[in-house]
Design an enzyme around this catalytic site. Structure first.
Site, PDB file in Angstrom:
ATOM      1  N   ARG A  72     -12.396  -1.241  20.534  1.00 16.12           N
ATOM      2  CA  ARG A  72     -11.477  -2.649  20.194  1.00 16.12           C
ATOM      3  C   ARG A  72     -12.347  -3.398  19.858  1.00 16.12           C
ATOM      4  NH1 ARG A  72      -5.828  -1.492  21.324  1.00 16.12           N
ATOM      5  NH2 ARG A  72      -6.126  -0.507  24.185  1.00 16.12           N
ATOM      6  N   PHE A  73     -12.347  -3.691  18.193  1.00 12.41           N
ATOM      7  CA  PHE A  73     -12.792  -4.247  17.766  1.00 12.41           C
ATOM      8  C   PHE A  73     -11.900  -5.144  16.587  1.00 12.41           C
ATOM      9  CE2 PHE A  73     -16.436  -4.706  13.695  1.00 12.41           C
ATOM     10  CZ  PHE A  73     -16.836  -5.472  14.919  1.00 12.41           C
ATOM     11  N   ASP A 127       1.772   5.210  23.625  1.00 17.73           N
ATOM     12  CA  ASP A 127       3.378   4.938  23.713  1.00 17.73           C
ATOM     13  C   ASP A 127       4.663   5.217  22.703  1.00 17.73           C
ATOM     14  OD1 ASP A 127       1.973   3.194  25.420  1.00 17.73           O
ATOM     15  OD2 ASP A 127       1.955   0.757  24.836  1.00 17.73           O
ATOM     16  N   ALA A 186      15.608   9.059  37.746  1.00 19.87           N
ATOM     17  CA  ALA A 186      15.293   8.684  37.671  1.00 19.87           C
ATOM     18  C   ALA A 186      16.729   7.232  38.234  1.00 19.87           C
ATOM     19  CB  ALA A 186      14.376   7.246  36.881  1.00 19.87           C
ATOM     20  N   ARG A 252      -3.069   8.384  29.954  1.00 22.12           N
ATOM     21  CA  ARG A 252      -4.269   8.412  28.552  1.00 22.12           C
ATOM     22  C   ARG A 252      -4.819   9.981  28.128  1.00 22.12           C
ATOM     23  NH1 ARG A 252      -6.309   2.709  26.748  1.00 22.12           N
ATOM     24  NH2 ARG A 252      -4.543   1.595  25.916  1.00 22.12           N
TER      25      ARG A 252
END
EC number: 2.7.1.11
Length: 319
Positions: A72-73, A127, A186, A252
């Site tokens: 991340r930048f 996501d 669920a 991930r």
């Protein structure tokens, strides 16, 4: 166009390596050289750039994560930092760029295009939260990972007649929770996009036990509430035993599914096709099972629309 660069940025997603492979080999097949850029935009600015060959991407399609690494930048938002990246592109003779990542990655791609370097974005995000694509690279694998974990949790939940609140990823998007919730049967799905009544959920769980059920599963998207806090709130209205489980970053990782490998391969090849046509500032997607592209700028004003019919379906099936 003689040479293109490729980088992965932001959170990693299974299938990124398949996309890198497709971009590389499609470009090489068209006489275009390929440079890999390590550590995303941070690596671009630092000049961590190397020549790639067909052998570089061999035996990568089955691997999770990204062998180009990611970072991340946020500093890349600054004009001065962008110009340093442009200097590196010029230094290495890179004419265009393929960027794999999410929203922040797309912002960087748009900035580069405005500086005269055509850039195309591929949606890499577990996501599934990117507009103008029905599915993102990594989403299917993340769903399968979460599903397999919840299947195992159900086993121990049944042994002890417990309720488990299982936290899955999805800060602003409930797609993983909806798909996995339906797939695991669920008792409740809780997502950021829909209101919920925790007392009603507790009552339904109590009724399930009264009817002979031996377990309860609540799939909770991480953006709604901390899983332990949700569990504590739930117990205010229920006399059952309950535990919280946070699946976290395991979603991930892992070898990408067939679906993610194929999707990433198709998108990677399509990105090169767009660059060969002299196009940039575009985001690749898949809509109604067909590859598509949109102006990146349009994505920033749009909102991803999940399949909320799954949310309603689960309410009916859980009764």
């Amino acid at each position: 166009m003689k040479r293109i660069g490729i980088l992965t940025s932001g959170g990693d997603a299974p299938g990124m390596n398949a996309a890198i492979r497709a971009v590389t080999r499609t470009a090489l097949a068209n006489g275009i050289e390929v440079c890999g850029i390590r550590y995303g935009y941070a690596g671009l600015v630092a000049g961590d750039i190397f020549q790639m060959t067909s052998e570089t991407v061999a035996d990568k399609i089955n691997r999770g994560g990204t062998f180009l690494y990611s970072a991340r930048f946020p500093e890349f938002k600054e004009e001065e930092v962008q110009l340093k990246g442009i200097e590196q592109l010029k230094k290495h003779g890179i004419d265009a760029l393929v960027v794999i990542g999410g929203d922040g990655s797309y912002h960087g791609a748009l900035k580069l295009t405005r500086h005269g370097y055509n850039a195309v974005g591929l949606p890499g995000s577990i996501d599934n939260d990117i507009p103008y694509t029905d599915f993102t690279i990594g989403f299917d694998t993340a769903c399968n990972t979460a599903m397999e974990a919840i299947d195992k949790i159900r086993d121990t939940a049944t042994s002890h007649q417990r309720v488990f609140v299982v936290n899955v990823m999805g800060r602003d998007c409930g797609d993983i929770a909806m798909h996995v919730g339906v797939a695991t049967g669920a008792d409740a799905i809780v997502i950021p996009e829909e209101p919920y009544d925790i007392k009603e959920i507790a009552e339904n769980l109590k009724q399930g036990f009264a009817n002979g059920k031996k377990h309860g599963i609540v799939v909770l998207a991480e953006g709604v509430m901390d899983a332990n806090k949700f569990k504590d709130e739930l117990l205010k209205y229920g006399d059952f035993d309950a535990r919280a489980n946070i699946l976290g970053h395991m979603q991930r990782g892992g070898s990408p599914t067939t679906r993610d490998r194929v999707l990433a391969s198709e998108m990677g090849a399509y990105a090169v096709k767009l660059l060969l046509e002299g196009k940039g500032g575009l985001a690749v997607g898949i809509e109604n099972n067909k590859l598509s592209h949109h102006d990146i700028l349009d994505l920033f004003d749009a909102k991803h629309h999940g399949n909320y019919a799954l949310y309603s379906l689960n309410k009916d099936l859980a009764k």
